[in-house]
Design an enzyme around this catalytic site. Sequence first.
Site, PDB file in Angstrom:
ATOM      1  N   THR A   1     -43.508  31.431  -0.144  1.00 16.73           N
ATOM      2  CA  THR A   1     -43.496  30.402  -1.194  1.00 16.73           C
ATOM      3  C   THR A   1     -43.142  31.098  -2.511  1.00 16.73           C
ATOM      4  OG1 THR A   1     -45.877  30.660  -1.492  1.00 16.73           O
ATOM      5  CG2 THR A   1     -45.158  28.842  -0.086  1.00 16.73           C
TER       6      THR A   1
ATOM      7  N   LEU B   1     -47.203  38.405  -5.895  1.00 16.49           N
ATOM      8  CA  LEU B   1     -47.416  39.608  -5.086  1.00 16.49           C
ATOM      9  C   LEU B   1     -46.472  40.723  -5.508  1.00 16.49           C
ATOM     10  CD1 LEU B   1     -48.140  37.661  -1.885  1.00 16.49           C
ATOM     11  CD2 LEU B   1     -49.573  39.504  -2.656  1.00 16.49           C
TER      12      LEU B   1
ATOM     13  N   VAL C   1     -43.840  30.933  -6.038  1.00 22.78           N
ATOM     14  CA  VAL C   1     -44.741  31.496  -7.055  1.00 22.78           C
ATOM     15  C   VAL C   1     -45.515  32.678  -6.468  1.00 22.78           C
ATOM     16  CG1 VAL C   1     -46.662  31.018  -8.620  1.00 22.78           C
ATOM     17  CG2 VAL C   1     -44.929  29.258  -8.227  1.00 22.78           C
ATOM     18  N   CYS C   2     -45.995  32.520  -5.231  1.00 27.51           N
ATOM     19  CA  CYS C   2     -46.745  33.608  -4.581  1.00 27.51           C
ATOM     20  C   CYS C   2     -45.893  34.857  -4.467  1.00 27.51           C
ATOM     21  CB  CYS C   2     -47.192  33.183  -3.177  1.00 27.51           C
ATOM     22  SG  CYS C   2     -48.242  31.742  -3.169  1.00 27.51           S
ATOM     23  N   THR C   3     -44.594  34.691  -4.172  1.00 29.21           N
ATOM     24  CA  THR C   3     -43.709  35.851  -4.040  1.00 29.21           C
ATOM     25  C   THR C   3     -43.608  36.594  -5.372  1.00 29.21           C
ATOM     26  OG1 THR C   3     -42.527  34.746  -2.266  1.00 29.21           O
ATOM     27  CG2 THR C   3     -41.359  36.552  -3.378  1.00 29.21           C
TER      28      THR C   3
END
Length: 219
Positions: free
Chosen positions: A43, A50, A45-47
């Site tokens: 996804t 992280l 935003v998560c990428t």
Amino acid sequence: MPGLTIGDPLPNLDVDTTHGRINLHDYVANSFTIIFSHPGDFTPVCTTELGAMAAYADKFGQRGVKLLGLSCDDVQSHKEWIKDIEAFNKGKKVTYPIAADPNREIIKQLNMVDPDEKDPGGQIIPSRALHIVGPDKKVKLSFLYPASTGRNMDEVVRVLDSLIKASKHKIATPVNWKEGDAVVISPTVSNDEAQKMFPDGFQTADLPSKKDYMRFTHV
Ligand code: BEZ
């Protein structure tokens, strides 16, 4: 916010991660540790989040701070996703473990469940929760952001610097404080004690009340 919050002991769970099975208390050991959750693998935003954690890993390492990511998808999915995260982040390696939670038990115990979002199969997913756990295995600070709002890693570093300083000295950090700025002396410290504790001295603000609670120093 019901469930795990500041002051609470971190549940001592065994979790599967991209670095193998980890016991949370053993992993924290004697370090401040950031445990941060993500709604799902692959996804956008998560990428970015992280990837930013990977880019900031040196800053956290310099402070002796450990990182543990968490997304509910399985470890194999995380390993595939890490290739995307590293490619998007110009090759910066994800050196910290990412936990899996396909049964959604860990996110319940760590108070990371998003009350509004579900995955395409209708299962609960985590919000963008972030707990900073101290060497005593207790939660020192928690953020809880919705899926739509990515976190600010500079703020994570800033609050860590505050937490680490406050764990060593009887101080607190005022609004918008950043490393190098003056800190305030804890109200529980008398002026006599403060003179001994802070050899470089301290400045007391002259206030209309004539109370001497605004005492600034550097540590
Ligand atoms: C994201 O990481 O982009 C995302 C994940 C779940 C819901 C909304 C956004």
